[in-house]
Design a protein around this motif. Structure first.
Motif, PDB file in Angstrom:
ATOM      1  N   ILE A 211       0.847  -1.192   0.000  1.00 38.78           N
ATOM      2  CA  ILE A 211       0.000   0.000   0.000  1.00 38.78           C
ATOM      3  C   ILE A 211       0.883   1.241   0.000  1.00 38.78           C
ATOM      4  O   ILE A 211       1.733   1.402   0.886  1.00 38.78           O
ATOM      5  CB  ILE A 211      -0.916   0.009   1.239  1.00 38.78           C
TER       6      ILE A 211
ATOM      7  N   VAL B  36       2.069   4.845   0.880  1.00 35.44           N
ATOM      8  CA  VAL B  36       1.806   5.675   2.056  1.00 35.44           C
ATOM      9  C   VAL B  36       2.101   7.133   1.696  1.00 35.44           C
ATOM     10  O   VAL B  36       3.197   7.444   1.215  1.00 35.44           O
ATOM     11  CB  VAL B  36       2.687   5.238   3.247  1.00 35.44           C
TER      12      VAL B  36
ATOM     13  N   PHE C 166      -2.487  10.267   5.819  1.00 36.92           N
ATOM     14  CA  PHE C 166      -2.383   8.857   6.208  1.00 36.92           C
ATOM     15  C   PHE C 166      -3.470   8.483   7.213  1.00 36.92           C
ATOM     16  O   PHE C 166      -4.120   7.435   7.091  1.00 36.92           O
ATOM     17  CB  PHE C 166      -1.002   8.580   6.794  1.00 36.92           C
TER      18      PHE C 166
ATOM     19  N   TRP D 197      -5.798   5.717   4.083  1.00 28.34           N
ATOM     20  CA  TRP D 197      -4.618   4.855   4.026  1.00 28.34           C
ATOM     21  C   TRP D 197      -4.454   4.022   5.295  1.00 28.34           C
ATOM     22  O   TRP D 197      -4.104   2.859   5.231  1.00 28.34           O
ATOM     23  CB  TRP D 197      -3.359   5.690   3.767  1.00 28.34           C
TER      24      TRP D 197
END
Length: 264
Positions: free
Chosen positions: A12, A14, A21, A26
């Motif tokens: 994933i 970031v 985030f 995220w």
């Protein structure tokens, strides 16, 4: 765990911004892959920074503990009495507090801070905690001589480094009852404050609801909920902070921050 390690182990991407985030999806994606993560670093191996370095707002409550208001000879308000701290006052959890040499009455205030997780407007008390992302410690350092001279709080509490916070954000799922957390302040290992968030006049639910009726609360906003009794200014013989003093604040479930006072 570094950004690169999270990306490598979960696949994933970031974002570079901590607010993105935490509040834009995220973190939720990373949580879905948490079993893939290998935590190889100890807290002592890294420098802990300000958890949210650029919050939209830092909102602080005054006299929101019954015992603190009593010591000040005040009747607590049934609405939040607030002031704002500038972002430039934020400080790391273990970094020195730098106090201007002209300050003569420097005081400490341990506070439970709430981090807002999503846009909040006209929310009910019953739903208010649904808008919380998490909690952390805030040290509301206060120059009382400036505060008393100005007859308001902003300048005396807004000096650079006067808001150490952290040591991290504890997400709300880790805190079953934010209204039942022990709060302890020590100065050079001497106990000064020993109370509980259960002694708040306005509980967190009511604070968020009341504030959201007058201003939009945004993701990343910090609400510092006031301090309990035991501050220096309320003592018969006030023990204000001096150069070299070390202030340690612990809040149950949230951790400990520790800051040395340096007059310059």
């Amino acid at each position: 765990m570094t950004k690169a390690e999270i990306q490598q182990q979960t696949g994933i991407p970031v974002p570079p911004n901590i607010k993105d985030f935490m509040f834009r999806g995220w973190l939720d994606e990373v949580r879905q892959h948490k079993n893939k993560l290998k935590y190889n670093h100890k807290v002592t191996d890294v420098e802990l920074l300000v958890p949210i370095p650029n919050p939209p707002k830092i909102i602080c409550l005054a006299f929101n503990y019954y015992d603190h208001a009593r010591d000040a000879g005040l009747t607590p308000s049934d609405e939040p009495v607030i002031f704002m701290k500038p972002r430039t006052a934020l400080n790391e959890p273990f970094k020195d507090v730098i106090c201007p040499s002209f300050v003569t009455r420097l005081d400490y205030e341990a506070e439970l801070a709430v981090i807002i997780g999503k846009e909040t407007k006209k929310v009910t008390e019953e739903a208010a905690l649904d808008y919380v992302f998490g909690y952390m410690i805030m040290h509301d350092v206060s120059a009382r001589d400036i505060q008393f001279k100005d007859k308001q709080f902003t300048r005396g509490k807004g000096i650079d480094t006067f808001a150490p916070c952290g040591p991290w954000i504890t997400t709300k799922d880790e805190v079953a009852d934010p209204q039942n957390l022990q709060i302890i302040t020590k100065v050079n290992d001497e106990m000064r404050q020993n109370s509980s968030s259960s002694n708040m006049v306005l509980p967190i639910r009511r604070i968020i609801s009341a504030l959201s009726r007058t201003m939009t609360l945004e993701p990343g906003d910090i609400i510092s909920t006031g301090t309990p009794a035991g501050v220096a200014m309320s003592m018969k013989e006030p023990k204000y902070l001096k150069d070299g003093d070390v202030v340690e604040i612990t809040i149950e479930k949230l951790g400990t921050i520790r800051n040395r006072i340096v007059f310059q």
